[in-house]
Design a protein around this motif. Structure first.
Motif, PDB file in Angstrom:
ATOM      1  N   VAL A   1     107.629  29.221  66.616  1.00 41.09           N
ATOM      2  CA  VAL A   1     107.104  28.644  67.856  1.00 41.09           C
ATOM      3  C   VAL A   1     108.225  27.994  68.655  1.00 41.09           C
ATOM      4  CG1 VAL A   1     105.493  26.926  68.791  1.00 41.09           C
ATOM      5  CG2 VAL A   1     104.877  28.237  66.748  1.00 41.09           C
ATOM      6  N   VAL A   2     108.193  28.180  69.979  1.00 43.36           N
ATOM      7  CA  VAL A   2     109.124  27.463  70.857  1.00 43.36           C
ATOM      8  C   VAL A   2     108.630  26.026  70.974  1.00 43.36           C
ATOM      9  CG1 VAL A   2     110.195  27.347  73.139  1.00 43.36           C
ATOM     10  CG2 VAL A   2     109.565  29.575  72.163  1.00 43.36           C
ATOM     11  N   LEU A   3     109.433  25.077  70.557  1.00 43.80           N
ATOM     12  CA  LEU A   3     109.030  23.671  70.606  1.00 43.80           C
ATOM     13  C   LEU A   3     109.159  23.116  72.018  1.00 43.80           C
ATOM     14  CD1 LEU A   3     110.805  22.425  67.353  1.00 43.80           C
ATOM     15  CD2 LEU A   3     108.394  23.061  67.632  1.00 43.80           C
TER      16      LEU A   3
ATOM     17  N   GLU B   1     108.207  23.734  58.801  1.00 44.87           N
ATOM     18  CA  GLU B   1     109.382  22.937  59.116  1.00 44.87           C
ATOM     19  C   GLU B   1     109.288  22.550  60.592  1.00 44.87           C
ATOM     20  OE1 GLU B   1     114.191  23.347  58.775  1.00 44.87           O
ATOM     21  OE2 GLU B   1     112.938  24.034  57.091  1.00 44.87           O
ATOM     22  N   THR B   2     108.950  21.300  60.834  1.00 45.52           N
ATOM     23  CA  THR B   2     108.666  20.830  62.182  1.00 45.52           C
ATOM     24  C   THR B   2     109.859  20.948  63.114  1.00 45.52           C
ATOM     25  OG1 THR B   2     107.074  19.260  61.249  1.00 45.52           O
ATOM     26  CG2 THR B   2     107.801  18.864  63.511  1.00 45.52           C
ATOM     27  N   GLU B   3     111.050  20.611  62.617  1.00 45.78           N
ATOM     28  CA  GLU B   3     112.238  20.574  63.482  1.00 45.78           C
ATOM     29  C   GLU B   3     112.602  21.940  64.048  1.00 45.78           C
ATOM     30  OE1 GLU B   3     112.062  19.373  60.435  1.00 45.78           O
ATOM     31  OE2 GLU B   3     111.989  17.211  60.845  1.00 45.78           O
ATOM     32  N   LYS B   4     112.226  23.006  63.363  1.00 48.65           N
ATOM     33  CA  LYS B   4     112.586  24.349  63.815  1.00 48.65           C
ATOM     34  C   LYS B   4     111.382  25.168  64.291  1.00 48.65           C
ATOM     35  CE  LYS B   4     116.727  24.757  60.906  1.00 48.65           C
ATOM     36  NZ  LYS B   4     117.682  24.845  62.030  1.00 48.65           N
ATOM     37  N   GLY B   5     110.176  24.588  64.232  1.00 53.95           N
ATOM     38  CA  GLY B   5     108.994  25.306  64.706  1.00 53.95           C
ATOM     39  C   GLY B   5     108.612  26.484  63.831  1.00 53.95           C
ATOM     40  N   ILE B   6     108.653  26.277  62.510  1.00 50.51           N
ATOM     41  CA  ILE B   6     108.359  27.357  61.556  1.00 50.51           C
ATOM     42  C   ILE B   6     107.086  27.039  60.776  1.00 50.51           C
ATOM     43  CG2 ILE B   6     109.202  28.657  59.561  1.00 50.51           C
ATOM     44  CD1 ILE B   6     112.037  27.696  60.374  1.00 50.51           C
ATOM     45  N   MET B   7     106.202  28.021  60.660  1.00 46.98           N
ATOM     46  CA  MET B   7     105.028  27.910  59.791  1.00 46.98           C
ATOM     47  C   MET B   7     105.004  29.090  58.829  1.00 46.98           C
ATOM     48  SD  MET B   7     101.769  26.987  62.192  1.00 46.98           S
ATOM     49  CE  MET B   7     102.014  26.113  63.732  1.00 46.98           C
TER      50      MET B   7
ATOM     51  N   TYR C   1     117.667  32.148  58.858  1.00 51.17           N
ATOM     52  CA  TYR C   1     117.405  30.875  58.182  1.00 51.17           C
ATOM     53  C   TYR C   1     116.128  30.971  57.345  1.00 51.17           C
ATOM     54  CZ  TYR C   1     116.073  25.991  57.524  1.00 51.17           C
ATOM     55  OH  TYR C   1     115.693  24.800  56.979  1.00 51.17           O
ATOM     56  N   CYS C   2     115.080  31.540  57.916  1.00 50.20           N
ATOM     57  CA  CYS C   2     113.800  31.674  57.202  1.00 50.20           C
ATOM     58  C   CYS C   2     113.959  32.552  55.971  1.00 50.20           C
ATOM     59  CB  CYS C   2     112.747  32.273  58.124  1.00 50.20           C
ATOM     60  SG  CYS C   2     112.223  31.209  59.475  1.00 50.20           S
TER      61      CYS C   2
END
Length: 309
Positions: A69-71, A98-104, A33-34
């Motif tokens: 990151v594991v949310l 992207e907050t919903e998937k824990g991506i920075m 996805y990233c």
């Protein structure tokens, strides 16, 4: 497919339980996805601990860092908020998320050598003090970033749930630490936005012979508290108290800190750190036990010198 080291996999499972297993099961889909969402190509990951972090190359050849990151506990949102507040001042800049998937997506700091690679402890401590000075800022008025007062409440909850102590942390130690923690929070004069996880592995070399921080947890509190994690890391096998005392003296001199408050915060936080370790891995950490004893010893010695003076 990206290979995840077994130690990292076990840490994710131990800390996050079923959420961690689900995250691991979906990891390759998250990577895909990233790659499609930001047109990036993942490189081999850095040494992994609690989160997946890897360099990546964008379509135009630019270098960035991806953090996955594991949310679950709200830590991701707090880190995002801290990065926004710091706004790249003394810290790697947040580029997208992207907050919903824990991506920075983060700025890649170059050359990016970790402070932990320096062999001279005094030099490392002086560099750390400069990074702290550049980063700390007056606390924002409205923010989701946790405060030292919330941490105090969490500390109280630990003692309520473990009235007879836990592992090597006796009932008396928990009571004493809770009382000290409350005394310290009630006498704070100025509140700052802190890094929340300042240590040798979270400071990197940057351009023009400067150094910057990475991976803030974000905490609102007093400056003396933010130096403790640095004091707990990269310690020798013996003479731990001597190394901690030397570091504190340098930080006090460079940052105009109160040594007694540093020692008291150190005692409380090292007890909290040991509890977290037991909670995550089921066993105590021997070095942290020695650190707790060292902080108490150093504070007792400081109290004696103060009385003699």
């Amino acid at each position: 497919m990206i290979y995840l080291p077994e130690k990292f996999v076990q840490t994710i499972k131990s800390v996050h339980r079923e959420h961690g297993q689900k995250w691991l099961d979906n990891f390759n889909d998250l990577v895909k996805y990233c790659e499609e969402r930001w047109s990036i190509q993942f490189q081999a990951p850095y040494e992994l601990s609690y989160n997946f972090v890897a360099p990546a190359i964008t379509l135009d050849g630019s270098q960035v860092v991806i953090k996955l990151v594991v949310l679950g506990d709200g830590g991701f949102q707090k880190e995002i908020e801290a990065l926004k507040q710091f706004n790249g001042n003394g810290i790697a800049r947040l580029l997208d998320y992207e907050t919903e998937k824990g991506i920075m997506i983060l700025e890649k700091v170059l050359p990016g050598e970790k402070l932990s690679l320096l062999s001279n402890d005094d030099e490392s401590t002086i560099i750390m003090s400069q990074v702290m000075k550049n980063l700390w800022t007056i606390a924002p008025v409205n923010s989701c970033i946790p405060t030292i007062f919330q941490r105090e409440e969490a500390f109280k909850q630990i003692r309520k749930e473990h009235k007879n102590g836990i592992g090597p942390l006796s009932k008396e130690m928990l009571i004493e630490a809770e009382e000290i923690f409350s005394r310290l929070t009630s006498t704070i004069k100025d509140l700052y936005l802190l890094h929340g996880d300042f240590h040798h592995y979270n400071v990197l070399s940057a351009k023009s012979n400067t150094w910057v921080a990475i991976d803030p947890k974000g905490l609102i509190g007093e400056r003396e508290y933010d130096v403790i994690q640095f004091l707990l890391n990269k310690l020798p096998v013996d003479k731990i108290a001597d190394v901690i005392d030397r570091r504190i003296d340098i930080l006090v001199d460079q940052l105009d800190l109160n040594k007694e408050r540093v020692l008291l915060w150190g005692y409380c936080h090292s007890i909290l750190s040991l509890f977290w370790h037991i909670e995550d891995f089921g066993v105590p950490d021997d070095t942290t036990l020695k650190v707790i004893t060292s902080f108490k010893k150093l504070h007792n010695e400081l109290s004696v010198r103060t009385l003699e003076f």
